[in-house]
Design an enzyme around this catalytic site. Sequence first.
Site, mmCIF file in Angstrom:
data_model
loop_
_atom_site.group_PDB
_atom_site.id
_atom_site.type_symbol
_atom_site.label_atom_id
_atom_site.label_comp_id
_atom_site.label_asym_id
_atom_site.label_seq_id
_atom_site.Cartn_x
_atom_site.Cartn_y
_atom_site.Cartn_z
ATOM 1 N N HIS A 122 0.869 -1.177 0.000
ATOM 2 C CA HIS A 122 0.000 0.000 0.000
ATOM 3 C C HIS A 122 0.904 1.225 0.000
ATOM 4 O O HIS A 122 1.621 1.483 0.971
ATOM 5 C CB HIS A 122 -0.904 -0.005 1.235
ATOM 6 N N GLU A 167 5.876 14.359 -38.943
ATOM 7 C CA GLU A 167 5.476 12.962 -38.788
ATOM 8 C C GLU A 167 5.503 12.554 -37.319
ATOM 9 O O GLU A 167 4.652 11.792 -36.845
ATOM 10 C CB GLU A 167 6.388 12.068 -39.625
ATOM 11 N N THR A 193 -9.281 20.816 -52.550
ATOM 12 C CA THR A 193 -10.327 20.034 -51.899
ATOM 13 C C THR A 193 -10.277 18.626 -52.463
ATOM 14 O O THR A 193 -10.079 18.442 -53.666
ATOM 15 C CB THR A 193 -11.722 20.654 -52.133
ATOM 16 N N HIS A 194 -10.410 17.641 -51.591
ATOM 17 C CA HIS A 194 -10.235 16.236 -51.974
ATOM 18 C C HIS A 194 -8.829 15.981 -52.525
ATOM 19 O O HIS A 194 -8.614 15.024 -53.283
ATOM 20 C CB HIS A 194 -11.280 15.806 -53.011
ATOM 21 N N LYS A 204 17.591 12.938 -49.380
ATOM 22 C CA LYS A 204 16.296 13.038 -48.703
ATOM 23 C C LYS A 204 16.247 14.173 -47.683
ATOM 24 O O LYS A 204 17.158 14.370 -46.886
ATOM 25 C CB LYS A 204 15.981 11.718 -48.006
ATOM 26 N N SER A 216 19.305 6.944 -44.223
ATOM 27 C CA SER A 216 20.574 6.220 -44.113
ATOM 28 C C SER A 216 21.035 5.692 -45.468
ATOM 29 O O SER A 216 22.206 5.340 -45.646
ATOM 30 C CB SER A 216 20.423 5.059 -43.125
#
Length: 431
Positions: free
Chosen positions: A68, A276, A141-142, A269, A264
């Site tokens: 406890h 993200e 849009t879309h 990149k 890597s």
Amino acid sequence: MIERYSRPEMRAIWTEENKFKAWLEVEILACEAWSKLGVIPAEDVEKLRANATFNVERIYEIEQETRHDVVAFTRAVSETLSGDEKKWVHYGLTSTDVVDTALSYLLLQANDILEKDIVEFIDILTEQARKYKDTVCMGRTHGVHAEPTTFGLKLALWREEMNRNLARFRNAKAEVAFGKISGAVGTYANIDPFVEAYVCEKLGLQAAPISTQTLQRDRHAEYMATLALIATSLDKFATEIRGLQKSEMREVEEPFAKGQKGSSAMPHKRNPIGCENISGLSRVIRGHMLSAYENVPLWHERDISHSSVERVILPDATMLLNYMLRRFMNIVKNLQVFPENMKRNMDRTFGLIYSQQVLLKLIDKGLSREKAYDTVQPRAMQAWEEQRSFRDIISADETVKELLTKEELDDCFDYRYHLKHVDTIFQRLGL
């Protein structure tokens, strides 16, 4: 929460050391209140304030026997005292009087940090929205080109959403800023209500108007829902940046530091890893929201099925949101924006984005909406399928030639037409 996704200031609030400090403060304040009621001698309270302490490792050691944590805590505190004052530790209290009130006190500290973060983020959005107010870009849009807008309007939209989040957060912050010291089932059988009022006031909390052995967990569910909604807004904003950073668009890029590596395997990149990261962590907080809702239905006047959950979700959610806000603030503040790419992308659909203007001009000249639509749409589809200028195709249409002058057609293909009320929108937002 793992250290990677937390910041020192917020992490310090949720240490075991700080938790037990909060517990001890509740215990001592309760004794102060009893003293004012004439129950505990003032000199004993002075000794408690001066000498009561604890050792975290000793608490853990005692808990191995007691199973406890609060009993282990009170016994560890009592071991640091040598006189009659030790008998007053936990006097008239039940465990949750201490735990729930101390938890609210810790949330108060965490929420002060989060509120400052939100306010600072709104300030950054304000600055950036003004900076890019007239930076024309493609509205989609879309995922498909629609009509021109400005990047400043996107940012102004985010700012207004964060203003709503700030209002929601302040309300949720207030709803969890409550303590309770009402005994085993909330009847104050062994505790004077004055003790509750005194302790809560000293901690900057309000006393719950009614409670069982616990504060009711709808408060915490609303709070977690608010944190989850703020995290979801950040996810939404981050997702927009991720979309605009695609190589074929490259309208914006999140900051890319000197020496930073994107892959890597592929040296070229430049990935939107910060955004993200925000999107991923928002999923964790939304999951914690569900757990908080599951904590609301407890048995009768109390069970502890919520306790283990809250030991995880409340520290985690506050640390995560603090981390997310600070990281995304930096992304937005240092965002790279490419206006020329934005304009170039507007032309990639061969002027189709101006089709509604041609439609409305034809209606103004007397055509029915159906006739005007059926005149414009086939020409628009032809432009898209043949990858040709919509302006050239529509200007050769006999109906259009009959009804519209060259100057009127020129007006249809001027993107500035779509931005005429940008100032009005900014004024409405107080920008």
